[in-house]
Structures are given as structure tokens and as C-alpha cells.
Design a protein around this motif. Structure first.
Motif, short mmCIF file in Angstrom:
data_model
loop_
_atom_site.label_atom_id
_atom_site.label_comp_id
_atom_site.label_asym_id
_atom_site.label_seq_id
_atom_site.Cartn_x
_atom_site.Cartn_y
_atom_site.Cartn_z
N MET A 170 0.93 -1.36 -0.08
CA MET A 170 -0.12 0.01 -0.27
C MET A 170 1.14 1.24 -0.13
SD MET A 170 -3.13 0.87 2.84
CE MET A 170 -1.67 1.51 3.83
N ARG A 171 0.44 2.52 -0.93
CA ARG A 171 1.16 3.49 -0.92
C ARG A 171 1.00 4.29 -0.03
NH1 ARG A 171 4.90 3.79 -4.52
NH2 ARG A 171 5.50 6.00 -4.96
N LEU A 172 1.57 4.77 0.79
CA LEU A 172 0.63 5.64 1.67
C LEU A 172 0.65 7.67 0.97
CD1 LEU A 172 1.12 4.66 5.73
CD2 LEU A 172 -0.86 4.46 3.98
N GLN A 173 -0.52 7.90 1.41
CA GLN A 173 -0.16 9.43 1.06
C GLN A 173 0.88 10.41 2.14
OE1 GLN A 173 -4.63 11.03 0.09
NE2 GLN A 173 -4.59 9.46 1.15
N GLN A 174 1.53 11.18 1.17
CA GLN A 174 2.22 12.37 2.03
C GLN A 174 1.52 13.08 2.71
OE1 GLN A 174 6.09 12.43 -0.12
NE2 GLN A 174 5.84 11.33 -1.27
N GLU A 175 2.63 13.93 3.69
CA GLU A 175 1.36 15.07 4.70
C GLU A 175 2.27 16.04 3.66
OE1 GLU A 175 0.17 14.81 8.31
OE2 GLU A 175 -1.28 13.21 8.10
N PRO B 162 -8.62 11.34 -1.26
CA PRO B 162 -7.89 10.96 -0.69
C PRO B 162 -8.20 9.14 0.36
CG PRO B 162 -8.42 12.97 0.21
CD PRO B 162 -9.01 12.19 -0.78
N ASN B 163 -9.02 8.81 0.01
CA ASN B 163 -9.56 7.05 1.05
C ASN B 163 -9.77 6.53 -0.06
OD1 ASN B 163 -11.80 5.31 1.02
ND2 ASN B 163 -11.41 6.22 3.18
N ILE B 164 -9.55 6.62 -1.08
CA ILE B 164 -10.03 5.57 -1.83
C ILE B 164 -7.79 5.53 -2.78
CG2 ILE B 164 -9.62 5.09 -4.84
CD1 ILE B 164 -12.23 5.05 -3.67
N VAL B 165 -7.47 6.06 -2.89
CA VAL B 165 -6.29 5.94 -2.98
C VAL B 165 -5.10 5.30 -2.11
CG1 VAL B 165 -5.53 8.05 -4.52
CG2 VAL B 165 -4.96 8.04 -2.03
N GLU B 166 -5.79 5.24 -0.74
CA GLU B 166 -4.73 4.49 0.39
C GLU B 166 -5.96 2.99 0.50
OE1 GLU B 166 -4.00 5.84 3.95
OE2 GLU B 166 -2.98 7.51 2.85
N ARG B 167 -6.23 2.64 -0.49
CA ARG B 167 -6.32 1.24 -0.58
C ARG B 167 -5.80 0.67 -1.52
NH1 ARG B 167 -13.02 1.90 -1.98
NH2 ARG B 167 -13.45 3.51 -0.61
N THR C 227 -19.57 7.03 -5.97
CA THR C 227 -19.14 7.72 -7.22
C THR C 227 -17.77 7.88 -7.32
OG1 THR C 227 -20.59 9.73 -7.10
CG2 THR C 227 -18.82 9.93 -8.44
N TYR C 228 -17.10 7.63 -6.28
CA TYR C 228 -15.04 7.67 -6.21
C TYR C 228 -14.93 6.23 -6.62
CZ TYR C 228 -14.62 12.40 -5.18
OH TYR C 228 -14.79 13.66 -5.31
N ASP C 229 -15.68 5.38 -5.62
CA ASP C 229 -15.96 3.47 -5.40
C ASP C 229 -15.81 2.98 -7.39
OD1 ASP C 229 -14.82 3.50 -3.42
OD2 ASP C 229 -17.34 2.50 -2.85
N ASN C 230 -16.35 4.06 -8.15
CA ASN C 230 -16.90 3.59 -9.07
C ASN C 230 -15.84 3.77 -10.34
OD1 ASN C 230 -17.35 2.79 -12.08
ND2 ASN C 230 -19.97 4.94 -11.95
N SER C 231 -14.88 2.17 -10.97
CA SER C 231 -13.97 3.06 -11.84
C SER C 231 -14.29 3.57 -13.13
CB SER C 231 -12.71 1.54 -12.26
OG SER C 231 -14.32 0.89 -12.81
N GLU C 232 -15.37 3.64 -13.72
CA GLU C 232 -15.68 4.43 -14.71
C GLU C 232 -15.45 5.97 -14.54
OE1 GLU C 232 -20.09 5.39 -17.76
OE2 GLU C 232 -20.02 3.78 -15.67
#
Length: 217
Positions: free
Chosen positions: A1-6, A56-61, A197-202
Motif C-alpha cells: 500500500m502506498r501511503l499519502q504524504q502529508e 484521499p480514501n480511495i488511493v490508500e486502499r 461515485t469514487y468507488d466507480n472505476s468508470e
């Protein structure tokens, strides 16, 4: 998992940064950028709050480890997004990271949905496409953004920002024969119309289909 930088030393906004896995290895590549504007619940000075919702929630999954965008999620310390400051912030971001200036995308939820529309009005030629969620805009300003591809989302049961806020601006845009104006209403969703919405890859495929044509500026 790639964590976001603060990132806390930016002169305009503190922000969360996500860089694609290939950013460090493909050293000459320029990457598409998504800017995410949070809602009122994430106002403050603790950047971790922004991870609660949206990009920000999506990219940390774990399943999104190969997310192809750079994502930048600024945090405001008081209510409302200021387009002039956001513009300076984006210029700073462009000067800091390898960003494809033709593929800069804007999205936001609730307060950030309004902020998305406001920023589009201020700089309509800066974004290749935008996804406002449960926001709104004065329909008299629609002409400013009619050439920006927009995919708008709202929940029909939203009792915080009623669906009519979206209805009004979408009707105005379509009345101007806007370049591209998609509108999705979730019949069973309340204020949280962003999770689905953000869970939708489309939506990410849709964003990447759009590239800013500087000849139209």
C-alpha cells in the motif's frame, strides 16, 4: 500500500500527496493530476481528517495500488474555498511535480463541490474535466464553464444540499448546449453521494478520456 504524504510547508495550503507507483522509476514521464476539494467536515489543521472521504480514501486502499494519477488534496482551515488562492496553489504544485498540464482534473464534495464550480468559473481553461459532487452554482455563471466537460453527481435524498442545487446548474448548462454535461442522480442516496461515485472505476476512465486543448484558450 502506498501511503499519502502529508505536506505542511506549502505557502498556500497544507495537503495530502499521492504519487503513482511508477513516478520514481519513470523519471521523464508527466502524470495526470486529480485535485480533490474536501467538504466542511474536514476543515482544520489535521491532514489525516481528509482521508475520511473521497480521493484521499480511495488511493490508500490496497486494491488501488496502481492508481495512475498524482492526487493532491489541500485542506482549508476555515469555511469555503478561495479560487485565487487555489490557483496559486496549483501553480506551485505544477512547479513541484511532473504533471501533464493537459490532464489536470478537478473534483470535490459538498463544500468542495461548490468550490469545484467556483474554481472552474475562475479558470475554465485550466482543467480538462471536472466532477462536482453534491454542490451547486449560480446558473447565471453557467456560461463561464460551458466548455468544460462536467460529470455532476447528487443524491435525491440529500437534505443538507438538496438535489435542486445541481438541477439548476445542470439545466442552465444544457440550455447553453454545454460541451459535455453528464448528470447522475442516485435515487436512494442522501448527502453521501461521493462514496458510490469514487468507488466507480468508470469515472477515472472518463477523466482520462479528456485532455485540455490549449488552442481553445
Amino acid at each position: 500500500m502506498r501511503l499519502q504524504q502529508e505536506i505542511t510547508n506549502n505557502p498556500f495550503y497544507r495537503y495530502l500527496l499521492f504519487l503513482p507507483k511508477s513516478y520514481e522509476t519513470q523519471t521523464t514521464k508527466q502524470f495526470p493530476l486529480i485535485i480533490f476539494l474536501h467538504g466542511a467536515g474536514e476543515i482544520g489543521t489535521k491532514l489525516g481528517k481528509i482521508k475520511k472521504n473521497g480521493i484521499p480514501n480511495i488511493v490508500e486502499r490496497d486494491e488501488n495500488e496502481d492508481f495512475p494519477f498524482i492526487t493532491v488534496s489541500p485542506q482549508c482551515s476555515s469555511y469555503g474555498w478561495e479560487p485565487r488562492q487555489l490557483s496559486k496553489f496549483l501553480t506551485n504544485i505544477e512547479n513541484t511535480y511532473r504533471i501533464n498540464e493537459h490532464k489536470i482534473y478537478l473534483t470535490g464534495i459538498s463544500m468542495g463541490g461548490f468550490g469545484t464550480f467556483d474554481w472552474l468559473c475562475y479558470e475554465p481553461n485550466r482543467f480538462a474535466a471536472a466532477i462536482p459532487i453534491c454542490g451547486g452554482l449560480d446558473p447565471n455563471k453557467a456560461i463561464k464553464i460551458k466548455n468544460v466537460p462536467i460529470w455532476n453527481f447528487h443524491g435525491a435524498l440529500d437534505d443538507i444540499i438538496p438535489q435542486r442545487y445541481s438541477d439548476i446548474i445542470i439545466k442552465a448548462l444544457r440550455g447553453l448546449n454545454a460541451k459535455e454535461c453528464k448528470y447522475t442522480i442516485y435515487p436512494n442516496a442522501d448527502h453521501d453521494s461521493w462514496t458510490e461515485t469514487y468507488d466507480n472505476s468508470e469515472i477515472y476512465d472518463w477523466l482520462l478520456q479528456h485532455e485540455l486543448d490549449n488552442t481553445l484558450q
